[in-house]
Scaffold this active site. Structure first.
Site, PDB file in Angstrom:
ATOM      1  N   LYS A 188      -4.368  36.989 -36.702  1.00  0.00           N
ATOM      2  CA  LYS A 188      -4.608  36.941 -38.149  1.00  0.00           C
ATOM      3  C   LYS A 188      -5.668  35.885 -38.487  1.00  0.00           C
ATOM      4  O   LYS A 188      -6.528  36.085 -39.358  1.00  0.00           O
ATOM      5  CB  LYS A 188      -3.305  36.618 -38.882  1.00  0.00           C
ATOM      6  CG  LYS A 188      -3.438  36.372 -40.388  1.00  0.00           C
ATOM      7  CD  LYS A 188      -4.012  37.565 -41.125  1.00  0.00           C
ATOM      8  CE  LYS A 188      -3.753  37.506 -42.616  1.00  0.00           C
ATOM      9  NZ  LYS A 188      -4.069  36.254 -43.262  1.00  0.00           N
ATOM     10  N   GLU A 195     -13.482  37.832 -41.639  1.00  0.00           N
ATOM     11  CA  GLU A 195     -13.576  38.101 -43.085  1.00  0.00           C
ATOM     12  C   GLU A 195     -14.585  37.160 -43.748  1.00  0.00           C
ATOM     13  O   GLU A 195     -15.412  37.592 -44.552  1.00  0.00           O
ATOM     14  CB  GLU A 195     -12.188  37.919 -43.682  1.00  0.00           C
ATOM     15  CG  GLU A 195     -12.071  38.073 -45.174  1.00  0.00           C
ATOM     16  CD  GLU A 195     -10.699  37.567 -45.656  1.00  0.00           C
ATOM     17  OE1 GLU A 195      -9.678  37.860 -44.990  1.00  0.00           O
ATOM     18  OE2 GLU A 195     -10.650  36.841 -46.664  1.00  0.00           O
TER      19      GLU A 195
END
Lengths: 351, 351, 351, 351
Positions: A188, A195
């Protein structure tokens, strides 16, 4: 199956709702009893304190923590007090994977299994489902798989990857057992690092488009927009709201982040009211530090992080040092913002 | 309506096919008459030379050039010889937008209207449609709009951007008149610059995941993988093929480039056979140069470009210089690839 | 005054020599008794083991550790066993400042004062002196100041900074008490981070000069040197050895690292024999991680670090991923090293 | 020998003075006749206009232009009008080397030899001498060598590079014939590109030192200084003025730019009054564009340039786009400057 949820903020509450819709049973607890009451009205079993919470869960208990990363450790300790050997704690928050590694080892000594579930989905998760990156022992992850399958988005309408056949693999349903405890939040973390990079790539590109008319604006000749050498090539007033909408269709860079950008620019084409002070969460920082640890070059991910630091003025002292040096070696005075360019300002650095 | 296509490579031929499927009429020409014949069999009107090509087109003629960027100028000149005032030339190739600006001005003097159409879509365009970024005069772009609408992907199944209502705007159908001649390729150039950045963000992140087991591999202790300070935090053997597949669902970074990465890693999880020498086309370079011209900081886009240069060994002399300096100030010998780390190699730089 | 030195490698031995030349008395110890013997012949008092070492030192004992960073902790613990409350341990190695913070706290409980001395000077330190960045308590640093003054370079022939007057401050003599324990190595760490940046700036610039003849070499037209758009501007065969020699005189970038570069290029103008695999020590990594911790943007320092990683091939998997994506979306095959450029290779990315 | 100087700003006038001190004869001209008069009083031959200027020069005339880069082309054309075949024009300003290449070719047709002399030295050049990077034909550069030798710093007190012996080479005297016309300014351009990188490395490092007390300031807990995870490691109030002074002695990074930084910080330790809006001259931009052209990765040099752009707010729209995206996907509101951190601000990005 049954899940106990601790932390009924937006994400915790929505995960409970998504589970109940699919027939799972949820016991819900939060220090804020208002939120407990609200969710109980939607069908959850409310708990008044941790003891009550533990009593209402069948053994082996499965407890999902969805609390701010800063207090996860404290809450996990408190919860462990009311649990027993064989129970499972899942941390669905944004913990540093290093804390998972430590916490899993500590809980293991008490017979409690620890699972970390990196959870992506933002405000859209209730409908879209949450992408789940899971770390933990095989036994624990297998035990909670029915829950993961419900929380995850499922295959949806996304085209199947060519070359894949037969039953859908977990990753095709939106959840994945990545490895031992910590690996879920590690994946993650890297996800968020990526991102940052994608967001920055889009933002930088749009900034060029926004300045593609520099040759027209040149006339105004402000101090800091240095004289363009070839203004004839920068005569394009580009509508970035339309361009991002366009790129959603058939282009190589179509992506969910671009979709969101198109929404934002359509609502507010000039982005008035946004100061451009961009916050960063821990994940982007941890990603860069992990890369440095293992010796992997990440110039793009690091640049994206540093741009956010700079957007908040954290580059200030460095910039003052640069101005101070220029003053020393060339007698260059700083140009005040908005002032008129002195002759040769851009072209005549004495260095 | 009618279009004349010059250049019947993969993209040119597929655009002709897409137009014919939608009822448009195409006159096709290529120096390779085999490809002309092939397309004629599919319904196009073949042309044997440029004169024949011009004769077969109704006035005002609309000519689409789909030839390698290197020869676009030459071909445009040749085509202009057989055209007349009022005709339109569209350059659908990957030209530098600066050439468009110059070429449009030159052709304008002969009454020929010049339109540049940046075209994205890759090998999937025939089915998916091509995203079209168009520059040129209002009159010319309006005239060719029926063609653009067919070549473009159309709205497809992509969810409409919240806040948009009423008739679909051109950008919602996959084409956009961006501004005067050159602006189409300018927007396409920036699009590719962003593409480099997104690709690099994904690649760097996956490289971290690929090395998340550095603490396990540490045992082997090769020279260049410096001793990890905290190997206990890098014990994760991550399956990057599964992770990229996972991220396609519900995650913030879902995107077409990620879809492609999932395909590639599913086919070949270790990417065996790829040397990692990454080519770059002109667009990434032009994007950085344009940003420098207008004074826009693009650390992410530039880093992505420089990584490609370095992947091909273009950093070699710089690295030799670094090794030479280290040898001078600290007596540090270079560690041979694959050799065992000398004691303190990582820790004892004398600097 | 008297100093006990543990660790008689190049730097430890040279510090002992520099101290003795200036009239200080040294007790020397190393696990390698040969080096002890050699230094004893030069006037030091040799010690056969740590007990003997401690016995030969006057109280309060002052002990300087100059051992590889990896074993500093272990050695410090062993030395502490033979010391008493009131004694001082100085770590002159390249320790992580975080270890200093922890170690100082642990030793404080035993009444032992801990000083960290970041030491720069490389192979030239014996003659030039060592630049000393010192952290620790006021009392301890004051006590050892006579030693620091000798080890440091002194004012030398360096022109006094305008605006400074009166007695020479310690920093003008080449040593500085930077703050509490850990601050010495913190400042040294940042020093090395800056060093990476300066080295990279010089190396990148020279790489441009080395390729300023790209327009001439273009004729050969290898695959990876993409076709220059304006070869007429890259017709300069530059002699980098001469240029670096030149820049030593009167230029803004004159610096010791440039001096070293001039030496290296004069010896070996083509840098033949250097593979360009650039090692990195911990300091560069720690600098970037510290910057990330405190939220300071360091794109230059991080880029310099990542270039070193990439020079050793640590970017390999990322580059393979990029090639794999390009293969997927555009059918772009990798160009083999040294092959001839396929038509439009640089110009025709389908993206 | 004799030189004609056109442009009597600080640098032009000081070069004339330096030449006259060494026995050369100078004819001086400037549109500002005040400066002509002033220099005539110091011994130069003043000229009232270009015709007069040409008449007062012996053939073959040697003319040095020292005018702002923006008007060099215009002035060179005007001067050429009064010169004859066999004369030499030297451009000592900060021209783009591309202009040199074009100008040299144009003047060659008229028999005028063109030499470009990149000149570094800033405000210190009169005493220190100017480092000269020279491009042009062998004949022309040989002809003007007596002038170059005087203007250059000479060997000075700089230690000779080991390995060099015999007569001093030109580069050891501070001037170098780098290659054909344009190569002088090319080398100067890269010099300034390196300068940007070195300046940025120093500035970034000092910014870390300036924030090494973040763990102490943490108490104040402002919005944008995100909560430190390990404040115990950032408890160092570092005096950057003292540290830069220290590093001047014996450290690996000692350099003229560091000397200047020490001066600046000694004068004004907090750099109060400097806004940190850092200008950039053309050279840094041209360096990055040249690197992109020849395919050389320059992440450090480019980052240094982009930091300057960002220091002037040129990253604004990009940052607004980032904030807009964050608002879309996570409902993250921007934190106002100076506000208190909302719970989990740094830790809870929903992405």
């Amino acid at each position: 199956m049954q899940l106990g949820m601790i932390g009924l903020g937006r994400m915790g509450a929505n995960i409970v709702r998504r589970l109940m819709r699919d027939g799972h049973e949820c016991v819900a607890y939060d220090v804020n009893q208002e939120t407990v009451k609200a969710l109980a009205e939607e069908g959850a079993t409310g708990a008044s304190d941790l003891k009550d919470f533990a009593a209402k869960l069948q053994k082996p208990r499965v407890v999902w923590l969805m609390v701010p990363a800063g207090i996860t450790g404290k809450v996990a300790d408190e919860v462990a007090e009311v649990l027993e050997s064989g129970d499972i704690i899942i941390d669905g928050g944004n913990s540093n994977y290093r804390d998972d590694v430590r916490r899993a080892a500590a809980l293991r000594e008490r017979g409690i299994d620890y699972v970390d579930a990196g959870t992506s989905g933002g405000v859209f998760g209730l409908e879209r489902g949450y992408c789940l990156m899971v770390g933990g022992s095989d036994a624990a992850v297998q035990h909670i798989e029915p829950l993961l399958r419900t929380i995850a988005p499922g295959p949806g309408e996304i085209e199947r990857t060519p070359g894949r056949a037969g039953d859908l693999a977990p990753e095709e349903q939106g959840y994945l057992h990545c490895g031992p405890a910590g690996s879920g939040h590690f994946v993650k973390m890297v996800h968020n690092g990526i991102e940052y990079g994608i967001m920055a790539a889009i933002a930088e590109g749009l900034n060029i488009l926004e300045n593609a008319d520099a040759g027209i604006r040149e006339a105004e000749h402000s101090a800091e927009i240095a004289p363009l050498e070839e203004p004839e090539f920068y005569q394009f007033p580009i509508d970035t709201a339309k361009v991002t909408e366009l790129w959603r269709r058939g282009s190589v860079i179509s992506s969910w982040l671009l979709d969101l950008t198109a929404v934002a620019l359509n609502e507010n084409p000039t982005l008035d009211g946004l100061a451009g002070r961009v916050s960063d969460s821990g994940e982007g920082r941890w990603t860069v530090k992990a890369a440095v640890d293992v010796g992997v070059p990440v110039p793009v991910l690091a640049s994206a992080l540093f741009e956010r630091f700079a957007s908040r003025g954290e580059d200030h002292f460095a910039n003052q040092v640069l101005s101070a040096m220029r003053l020393q070696f060339g007698g260059h005075q700083e140009l005040p913002a908005g002032d008129v360019l002195e002759a040769g300002g851009r072209k005549s650095e004495a260095g």
